[in-house]
Design a protein around this motif. Structure first.
Motif, short mmCIF file in Angstrom:
data_model
loop_
_atom_site.label_atom_id
_atom_site.label_comp_id
_atom_site.label_asym_id
_atom_site.label_seq_id
_atom_site.Cartn_x
_atom_site.Cartn_y
_atom_site.Cartn_z
N GLN A 91 -17.84 7.84 -33.70
CA GLN A 91 -18.50 6.87 -33.57
C GLN A 91 -17.86 6.10 -32.39
N SER A 92 -17.16 6.20 -31.65
CA SER A 92 -16.29 5.56 -30.63
C SER A 92 -16.92 6.14 -29.56
N ASN A 93 -17.13 5.34 -28.36
CA ASN A 93 -17.74 5.68 -27.17
C ASN A 93 -16.77 6.98 -26.37
N SER A 94 -17.01 8.16 -26.48
CA SER A 94 -16.40 9.01 -25.54
C SER A 94 -16.27 9.04 -24.23
N ASN A 95 -17.31 8.24 -23.58
CA ASN A 95 -17.20 8.14 -22.24
C ASN A 95 -17.62 6.79 -21.64
N PRO A 96 -16.65 5.70 -21.80
CA PRO A 96 -16.88 4.51 -21.20
C PRO A 96 -16.82 4.38 -19.88
N THR A 97 -17.25 3.10 -19.25
CA THR A 97 -17.15 2.94 -17.83
C THR A 97 -15.70 2.38 -17.70
N VAL A 98 -14.97 3.09 -16.74
CA VAL A 98 -13.53 2.47 -16.76
C VAL A 98 -13.46 1.50 -15.56
N LEU A 99 -12.99 0.47 -15.93
CA LEU A 99 -12.84 -0.66 -14.92
C LEU A 99 -11.28 -0.72 -14.45
N SER A 100 -11.19 -0.32 -13.21
CA SER A 100 -9.58 -0.08 -12.91
C SER A 100 -9.32 -1.46 -12.01
N ARG A 101 -7.84 -2.01 -12.26
CA ARG A 101 -7.47 -3.06 -11.49
C ARG A 101 -5.94 -2.69 -11.08
N VAL A 102 -5.88 -2.96 -9.76
CA VAL A 102 -4.46 -2.79 -9.35
C VAL A 102 -3.89 -3.93 -8.81
N LEU A 103 -2.60 -4.08 -9.25
CA LEU A 103 -1.63 -5.34 -8.92
C LEU A 103 -0.56 -4.79 -8.03
N VAL A 104 -0.04 -5.42 -7.02
CA VAL A 104 0.97 -5.14 -6.35
C VAL A 104 2.19 -6.30 -6.47
N SER A 105 3.32 -5.80 -6.78
CA SER A 105 4.62 -6.47 -7.05
C SER A 105 5.60 -6.33 -5.96
N GLN A 106 5.93 -7.23 -5.16
CA GLN A 106 6.94 -7.26 -4.26
C GLN A 106 8.27 -7.28 -4.80
N GLN A 107 9.29 -6.48 -4.42
CA GLN A 107 10.69 -6.69 -4.49
C GLN A 107 11.07 -7.85 -3.92
N LYS A 108 11.95 -8.68 -4.65
CA LYS A 108 12.53 -9.96 -4.19
C LYS A 108 13.88 -10.14 -4.36
N GLN A 109 14.56 -10.66 -3.48
CA GLN A 109 15.95 -10.60 -3.39
C GLN A 109 16.44 -11.87 -4.37
N GLY A 110 17.13 -11.75 -5.45
CA GLY A 110 17.51 -12.65 -6.37
C GLY A 110 18.60 -13.43 -5.75
N PRO A 111 19.27 -14.60 -6.55
CA PRO A 111 19.95 -15.27 -6.09
C PRO A 111 21.48 -14.58 -6.07
N VAL A 112 22.23 -14.86 -5.02
CA VAL A 112 23.66 -14.48 -5.03
C VAL A 112 24.65 -15.22 -5.47
#
Length: 228
Positions: free
Chosen positions: A152-173
């Motif tokens: 009974q599950s929906n075999s073809n739902p509408t896919v809502l795609s989200r893209v996030l970008v994570s920038q690499q940061k220099q941690g404390p030395v």
């Protein structure tokens, strides 16, 4: 009329400056999956921009391209019980550059008309992508029983795609202290020697110099006495 013309000119300049400030496309990542077919076919692409943002676009064609080397990937690295997404940098024939992202296939079993998915793209300071995280569906969907409820599950739902970008940061030395000098025989820390003064270090160089100066100062006096 002149006021209207000036207003139109300012509007055109504003639109032109706004278009120049739009972020430029940096990189495109092709997205393949094996949800509907055993082969990996392209279903969309992730676009990365200079301002650190990203977006997903579905390709929406009837015969999408298939991923090269898909058979080798399926035999070596991919579990068929998992729903797998492969992200490949565009114009790249290097198999090692692919990002293989897998989740439990049962997470996609939903009665809803929409299915949400999230890509988290991790970038270095120079913009290179070094890792991608992926999540889709809900873990509660795996609690569904096989059989009637699954059918009974929906075999073809509408896919809502989200893209996030994570920038690499220099941690404390961290501020590291000097390494301790340990005596291997005793296992105790060897205390540093106290600093010596200049005279204590180089006295044996100064004594000959002083002696020569003393001898050199007496000779002119003797010569003067002889002349008298």
């Amino acid at each position: 009329m002149r006021i209207a013309e000036l207003a139109n000119i300012f509007l055109l300049v504003a639109l032109a400056s706004g278009s120049e400030q739009q972020a430029a496309l940096v990189q495109t990542l092709n997205v393949f999956d094996n949800r509907k077919t055993p082969d990996f076919v392209q279903r969309g692409e992730v676009q990365l921009f200079t301002d650190g943002t990203a977006q997903y676009h579905g390709i929406g064609i009837q015969q999408p391209p298939q991923l090269s080397l898909a058979n080798e990937l399926a035999e070596q690295n991919i579990d068929p019980a998992l729903y797998t997404v492969i992200v490949q940098p565009q114009n790249s024939n290097n198999d090692s550059a692919n990002f293989v992202l897998s989740i439990r296939r049962c997470r996609l079993n939903t009665d809803a008309k929409r299915l949400e998915e999230t890509f988290v793209v991790h970038q270095k300071d120079n913009g290179d992508v070094f890792h991608i995280d992926y999540d889709a569906g809900k873990s509660e969907n795996c609690a569904r029983k096989e059989g009637k409820n699954q059918q009974q599950s929906n075999s073809n739902p509408t896919v809502l795609s989200r893209v996030l970008v994570s920038q690499q940061k220099q941690g404390p030395v961290p501020r590291l202290a000097a390494a301790a000098n340990i005596d291997v025989s005793t296992g105790k820390e060897v205390q540093p020697e106290p600093q010596k003064s200049f005279l204590a270090k180089y006295w044996y160089y100064l004594i000959p110099i002083v002696f020569l100066l003393l001898l050199g100062g007496e000779e002119p006096q003797q010569e003067g006495n002889n002349r008298r």
